[in-house]
Design an enzyme around this catalytic site. Structure first.
Site, PDB file in Angstrom:
ATOM      1  N   SER A 119       0.540  -1.126  -0.003  1.00 47.91           N
ATOM      2  CA  SER A 119      -0.266   0.070  -0.094  1.00 47.91           C
ATOM      3  C   SER A 119       0.920   1.020  -0.285  1.00 47.91           C
ATOM      4  CB  SER A 119      -0.732  -0.218   0.939  1.00 47.91           C
ATOM      5  OG  SER A 119      -1.169  -1.455   1.286  1.00 47.91           O
ATOM      6  N   HIS A 140      -1.021  -2.398  -6.773  1.00 45.60           N
ATOM      7  CA  HIS A 140      -1.985  -2.213  -6.119  1.00 45.60           C
ATOM      8  C   HIS A 140      -2.977  -2.801  -5.938  1.00 45.60           C
ATOM      9  CE1 HIS A 140      -3.110   1.027  -2.578  1.00 45.60           C
ATOM     10  NE2 HIS A 140      -2.985  -0.253  -2.052  1.00 45.60           N
ATOM     11  N   GLU A 152      -3.455  -0.051  -8.831  1.00 50.90           N
ATOM     12  CA  GLU A 152      -2.306   1.452  -8.708  1.00 50.90           C
ATOM     13  C   GLU A 152      -1.406   0.599  -9.286  1.00 50.90           C
ATOM     14  OE1 GLU A 152      -2.156   3.004  -5.092  1.00 50.90           O
ATOM     15  OE2 GLU A 152      -2.078   4.916  -6.228  1.00 50.90           O
ATOM     16  N   ASN A 190      -3.406   6.060  -1.299  1.00 49.64           N
ATOM     17  CA  ASN A 190      -3.122   6.284   0.275  1.00 49.64           C
ATOM     18  C   ASN A 190      -2.484   7.519   0.654  1.00 49.64           C
ATOM     19  OD1 ASN A 190      -4.610   3.598   0.838  1.00 49.64           O
ATOM     20  ND2 ASN A 190      -3.034   2.407   0.355  1.00 49.64           N
TER      21      ASN A 190
HETATM   22  N1  LIG Z   1      -5.962  -3.706   3.938  1.00 48.61           N
HETATM   23  C1  LIG Z   1      -6.359  -3.300   2.765  1.00 48.61           C
HETATM   24  O1  LIG Z   1      -7.872  -2.907   2.515  1.00 48.61           O
HETATM   25  C2  LIG Z   1      -5.579  -3.700   1.391  1.00 48.61           C
HETATM   26  C3  LIG Z   1      -5.847  -2.665   0.952  1.00 48.61           C
HETATM   27  C4  LIG Z   1      -4.507  -3.021  -0.510  1.00 48.61           C
HETATM   28  C5  LIG Z   1      -3.853  -3.497  -0.675  1.00 48.61           C
HETATM   29  N2  LIG Z   1      -2.983  -4.017   1.141  1.00 48.61           N
HETATM   30  C6  LIG Z   1      -1.520  -4.589   1.440  1.00 48.61           C
HETATM   31  O2  LIG Z   1      -1.661  -6.094   1.388  1.00 48.61           O
HETATM   32  C7  LIG Z   1      -1.309  -6.029   1.936  1.00 48.61           C
HETATM   33  C8  LIG Z   1      -1.868  -7.422   2.881  1.00 48.61           C
HETATM   34  O3  LIG Z   1      -3.046  -6.864   3.192  1.00 48.61           O
HETATM   35  P1  LIG Z   1      -4.010  -7.268   4.092  1.00 48.61           P
HETATM   36  O4  LIG Z   1      -4.982  -6.852   4.093  1.00 48.61           O
HETATM   37  O5  LIG Z   1      -3.931  -9.129   2.924  1.00 48.61           O
HETATM   38  O6  LIG Z   1      -3.142  -8.058   5.246  1.00 48.61           O
HETATM   39  P2  LIG Z   1      -3.973  -9.203   6.296  1.00 48.61           P
HETATM   40  O7  LIG Z   1      -2.487  -8.967   7.774  1.00 48.61           O
HETATM   41  O8  LIG Z   1      -4.762  -9.679   6.467  1.00 48.61           O
HETATM   42  O9  LIG Z   1      -3.395 -10.702   5.794  1.00 48.61           O
HETATM   43  C9  LIG Z   1      -1.435 -10.617   5.112  1.00 48.61           C
HETATM   44  C10 LIG Z   1      -1.762 -12.565   5.311  1.00 48.61           C
HETATM   45  O10 LIG Z   1      -0.017 -13.058   5.128  1.00 48.61           O
HETATM   46  C11 LIG Z   1       0.503 -13.621   6.152  1.00 48.61           C
HETATM   47  N3  LIG Z   1       1.895 -13.902   5.904  1.00 48.61           N
HETATM   48  C12 LIG Z   1       2.190 -13.014   6.309  1.00 48.61           C
HETATM   49  N4  LIG Z   1       3.908 -12.883   6.552  1.00 48.61           N
HETATM   50  C13 LIG Z   1       4.173 -14.389   5.526  1.00 48.61           C
HETATM   51  C14 LIG Z   1       5.212 -15.043   4.548  1.00 48.61           C
HETATM   52  N5  LIG Z   1       6.172 -14.940   5.478  1.00 48.61           N
HETATM   53  N6  LIG Z   1       4.623 -15.516   4.123  1.00 48.61           N
HETATM   54  C15 LIG Z   1       3.434 -16.077   3.702  1.00 48.61           C
HETATM   55  N7  LIG Z   1       2.479 -15.793   4.338  1.00 48.61           N
HETATM   56  C16 LIG Z   1       2.841 -14.931   5.190  1.00 48.61           C
HETATM   57  C17 LIG Z   1      -0.777 -13.624   7.115  1.00 48.61           C
HETATM   58  O11 LIG Z   1      -0.381 -14.468   7.774  1.00 48.61           O
HETATM   59  C18 LIG Z   1      -1.609 -13.122   6.794  1.00 48.61           C
HETATM   60  O12 LIG Z   1      -2.538 -13.936   6.228  1.00 48.61           O
HETATM   61  C19 LIG Z   1      -0.289  -5.918   2.647  1.00 48.61           C
HETATM   62  O13 LIG Z   1       0.492  -5.210   2.315  1.00 48.61           O
HETATM   63  C20 LIG Z   1      -1.194  -3.738   2.611  1.00 48.61           C
HETATM   64  O14 LIG Z   1      -0.702  -2.797   2.790  1.00 48.61           O
HETATM   65  C21 LIG Z   1      -3.588  -3.943   1.706  1.00 48.61           C
END
Ligand SMILES: NC(=O)c1ccc[n+]([C@@H]2O[C@H](COP(=O)([O-])OP(=O)(O)OC[C@H]3O[C@@H](n4cnc5c(N)ncnc54)[C@H](O)[C@@H]3O)[C@@H](O)[C@H]2O)c1
Length: 285
Positions: A119, A140, A152, A190
């Site tokens: 993000s 993104h 994005e 963001n």
């Molecule tokens: N939540 C949102 O609205 C949103 C929107 C756009 C982008 N993002 C980005 O997407 C990414 C994930 O966010 P999210 O909200 O899905 O987080 P989340 O916490 O829901 O999920 C993250 C997952 O990654 C897994 N994980 C952690 N370390 C790992 C590894 N070494 N190998 C494999 N899996 C691993 C965790 O077990 C977890 O299931 C981040 O970079 C976040 O900034 C989030």
């Protein structure tokens, strides 16, 4: 480049949505997470979403079948070896992402592409953790992935035109609209969204308005589909905090300082929808 197999690393809020849209579009998908529980929850979320979209006539029978049958799950990162494109969606922490991308770099074919769903973290910095910076790019996706049109696209300093072209084409095949943003902390979405969410949390902390007043004002007064506090819960409060920290450090401006109430909620484990409690309470975590 002919893309057949896509590996998605992380099965959380974003990872399972990304896996779903890739499978719906007919790609073979491998969804990998270190936590088996997250893989189970991720597949449940996909089944719920696919059934709802199908009931509403938004996806065809074939797309439904492809989404439900086209995804394999694993806790082993080695399963990504065959992927033509890997989309990383692990925690928003630069050190964890670099470790994961570095490991994938040693596993996947030299011509494969490594995309990050970060993000806010610099794509150039993530690319430098690999020996293929030309094939590293930001993809993104927006939350919830199956419903949101935008992706994005962020080029790092070394990202090649070929990588960019392949990924723009992939986005369109997924039914999404790609928009390019430059590699600065928070990119476009963001950079604009998070200061608003942070300000809404300050307004709550300072008692300017109640939770419901703040969200109602932005829904009815600014035509936002959901209020900023509900949106923070949807994104995940830990993710919001990480993004603000990256923007504060990377842009060197304290206007991005995370609200103390946000820090307190994260410390308490009130992370929003995914834990069943954030600014609102939810029946299932
Ligand atoms: N939540 C949102 O609205 C949103 C929107 C756009 C982008 N993002 C980005 O997407 C990414 C994930 O966010 P999210 O909200 O899905 O987080 P989340 O916490 O829901 O999920 C993250 C997952 O990654 C897994 N994980 C952690 N370390 C790992 C590894 N070494 N190998 C494999 N899996 C691993 C965790 O077990 C977890 O299931 C981040 O970079 C976040 O900034 C989030």
């Amino acid at each position: 480049m002919d893309i057949r197999t896509i590996a998605v690393i992380g099965a959380g809020t974003m990872g399972n949505g990304i896996a779903q849209v890739c499978a719906q579009a007919g790609y073979r998908v491998i969804m990998i997470d270190i936590a088996p529980e997250q893989l189970r929850k991720g597949m449940e979320a996909i089944a719920r979403s696919v059934n709802k979209l199908h009931e509403k006539g938004k996806i065809t029978d074939d797309q439904k079948r492809a989404a439900l049958e086209g995804i394999t799950t694993s806790t082993q990162i080695e399963m990504a070896t065959e992927a033509d494109v890997v989309i990383e969606a692990v925690f928003e922490k630069a050190d964890i992402k670099k470790q994961v991308l570095g490991q994938l770099d040693g596993l996947i074919r030299p011509e494969a592409i490594l995309a990050s769903n970060t993000s806010s973290i610099s794509i150039t910095e993530l690319a430098a953790a690999t020996r293929r910076p030309g094939q590293v790019i930001g993809m993104h996706f927006m939350n919830p992935v199956p419903l949101m049109q935008l992706v994005e696209i962020i080029r790092g300093l070394a990202t090649t035109d070929e990588t960019l072209g392949t990924v723009l084409d992939l986005c369109r095949r997924l039914g999404k609209t790609p928009v390019e943003a430059q590699d600065y902390p928070g990119f476009i979405a963001n950079r604009i969204l998070l200061p608003m969410i942070n300000e809404a949390i300050y307004a709550l902390m300072e008692g300017v308005g109640t939770r419901d007043a703040i969200d109602t004002v932005m829904k009815l007064g600014a035509s936002h589909p959901i209020g900023p506090l509900a949106l923070a819960d949807l994104i995940g409060l830990d993710v919001c905090l990480s993004i603000l920290e990256v923007m504060q450090a990377g842009l060197g401006d304290d206007k991005y300082r995370p609200c103390p109430l946000l820090r307190k909620m994260v410390a308490a484990g009130y992370l929003g929808r995914k834990t069943g409690r954030g600014f609102y309470e939810y029946s299932s975590g």
